[in-house]
Design an enzyme around this catalytic site. Structure first.
Site, PDB file in Angstrom:
ATOM      1  CB  SER A  43      78.305  60.555  20.379  1.00  0.00           C
ATOM      2  OG  SER A  43      77.796  61.851  20.334  1.00  0.00           O
ATOM      3  CD  GLU A 102      65.416  53.793  27.081  1.00  0.00           C
ATOM      4  OE1 GLU A 102      66.416  53.450  27.743  1.00  0.00           O
ATOM      5  OE2 GLU A 102      64.881  54.920  27.186  1.00  0.00           O
ATOM      6  CE  LYS A 118      81.145  62.933  22.865  1.00  0.00           C
ATOM      7  NZ  LYS A 118      79.907  63.687  22.657  1.00  0.00           N
TER       8      LYS A 118
END
Length: 499
Positions: free
Chosen positions: A328, A339, A353
């Site tokens: 999560s 990224e 998740k």
């Protein structure tokens, strides 16, 4: 009753005699047509009302009157409830039946992250948001009808007992919890400090079940741990994302930065997640203004991109540690730094998740927790049930995942058990000669135990139990901490970047 009011009958007879003396034309009452019609209308209404009251609330009802339902889709639900209430062979527990109906709606979603919590379950859930709670300290979820550990909380009884991510809890104090929701299972696992709870666990594909007794304790919600050595590499472990996590982390960062911090290891291994806003705020510390952090996608419309804002920034090189217990909010942070900042990820593929939940509080104290959308990484990747793959895959050493050894069980020469294999793995990792590593407690195992007991200043009787077992588990935890392969790999990467 005939003899209670003789005087009344006498008065009636006198009135009748007087009426006979009145002329016929005067015995009728003159009423205007409109008034007459209104009297008939009111009489009909009154009669109908009295009839309904008698049928509905009388001692012997003629017909069951259902509650009017404005929303047609719920008519069958009301019909089923009325049918059970009036015809089931015993009186139904209305509260249980209603709770069951609501639970049924959530079960039909087949979403392990959406759940109805009655008042008791809601109190347990909300206690997680406080400064501490009492229990064993393990984040769990329901998956395909089973209760699975997402991760144990750092320094909790669950972690010390050897519970690992993806362990499946089969029974609690002998009661099967298969088919329960996570909220229902929590009610059984939690308890007062100092009380024991006995768990039966299945690990991986092994058919051998592990039984462990764990003593419940206070579980403090301290979410950030930090240390920095002479190499000026700050190791910051985030165990969950609460409302206080950002402040806790910022305090460590300010302290280490002032002390010459050169690089950062952000450790979210075995971190089950928490508040979305906390993960976004923390990512903002390491991303330049305008850089994407996460995309949030609701049921309608385009995904909303959350961008980094201005403020204090830390531009030191960062490596993020993840594993199969990182879920999560942990994955949001890892994805954002990977990224949008080029941070390297080290460890194991994360949990996977990719959805976001909210909690609604009902008037009676119950809670509704349900999924409101999904999140995507800055590059638009949805990692749900796939996880994030690290740049550098580093496995845990075999001894780090050794099965739990019950301190209450005594192991000596002749015993055959998976726990013996675990003990031999640990003793071998600590530098003791155990011969062949198998499930048999033989002479070599006994000598290794004796040597360990001597080094730990314990009675050297060659029997593995009680104090010896506790000391063995403490020793291997210390070795794992000091020789953590993920941290060693992260430092190699950071050292290369700083050259």
């Amino acid at each position: 009753m005939d003899d209670q009011n003789p005087q009344g009958f006498e008065n009636t007879e006198q009135n009748e005699q007087q009426e006979e003396q009145i002329k016929p034309a005067r015995k009728f009452i003159r009423i205007k047509p409109f008034t007459f019609i209104m009297l008939i209308f009111l009489t009909i209404l009154l009669t109908a009302g009295l009839t309904i009251l008698a049928l509905t609330f009388g001692e012997k009802k003629v017909v069951e009157v259902s509650v009017p339902v404005e929303r047609e889709e719920f008519s069958e639900l009301y019909d089923a409830y009325d049918e059970l209430k009036s015809k089931y062979y015993v009186d139904i527990d209305e509260e249980e039946v209603i709770n069951g109906a609501i639970n049924g709606m959530f079960d039909a979603l087949e979403d392990p992250y959406s759940d109805y919590m009655d008042v008791g379950q809601a109190e347990q859930f909300n206690s997680d948001l406080s400064s501490s709670f009492q229990g064993i300290g393990a984040e769990i979820q329901e998956r395909n009808g089973n209760i699975v550990v997402v991760s144990p909380i750092k320094n909790s009884p669950a972690e010390k007992a050897g519970i690992l991510p993806e362990d499946m809890i089969m029974t609690v104090d002998g009661e099967s919890i298969q088919g329960m929701s996570a909220s229902e299972a929590v009610l059984l696992i939690r308890g007062e400090k100092g009380t024991p709870v006995k768990l039966t666990i299945q690990r991986g594909e092994s058919e051998e079940l592990i039984e462990m007794t764990i003593i419940r304790d206070d579980i403090p919600i301290e979410t950030v741990y930090g240390e920095m050595g002479e190499d000026k590499v700050a190791h910051l472990q985030i165990t969950s994302f609460s409302e206080q996590t950002y402040d806790e982390l910022e305090k460590f960062l300010e302290e280490f930065d002032a002390d010459g911090m050169k690089s950062i290891i952000l450790d979210v291994r075995q971190n089950p997640g928490g508040f979305l806003t906390s993960a976004i705020d923390i990512a903002n510390l390491f991303l330049d203004e305008g850089k994407p952090i996460v995309q949030l996608q609701g049921r309608e419309g385009e995904a909303e991109m959350m961008l980094a804002e201005g403020g204090k920034k830390y531009h030191q090189p960062v490596v993020v540690l993840i594993d199969n217990g990182s879920a999560s909010a942990s994955e949001i942070l890892a994805g954002a730094l990977s990224e949008s900042a080029g941070a390297k990820l080290v460890g194991l593929t994360s949990f996977g998740k990719g959805t976001v939940q909210t909690v609604s509080y009902l008037q009676d104290g119950a809670n509704l927790k349900y999924t409101t959308g999904k999140w995507l990484t800055p590059n638009g990747n949805w990692i749900n049930e796939k996880g994030i793959k690290p740049d550098e895959v580093v496995e845990y050493p075999e001894y780090a995942t050794a099965s739990y050894i019950n301190p209450e069980t005594e192991f000596a020469i002749g015993n055959v058990s998976p726990s013996v294999r675990s003990a031999e793995q640990i003793l071998s990792a600590l530098g003791y000669e155990v011969g062949k590593i198998d499930e048999t407690f033989d002479q070599a195992t006994q000598e290794a135990v004796k040597s360990f007991q001597t080094d730990e200043q314990l009675e050297a009787n060659g029997v593995l139990a009680n104090e010896t077992t506790f000391a063995l588990m403490d020793a291997i935890r210390e070795k794992i901490k000091n020789e953590d392969p993920h941290i060693l790999k992260a430092k190699d990467i950071l050292e290369a970047e700083n050259e």
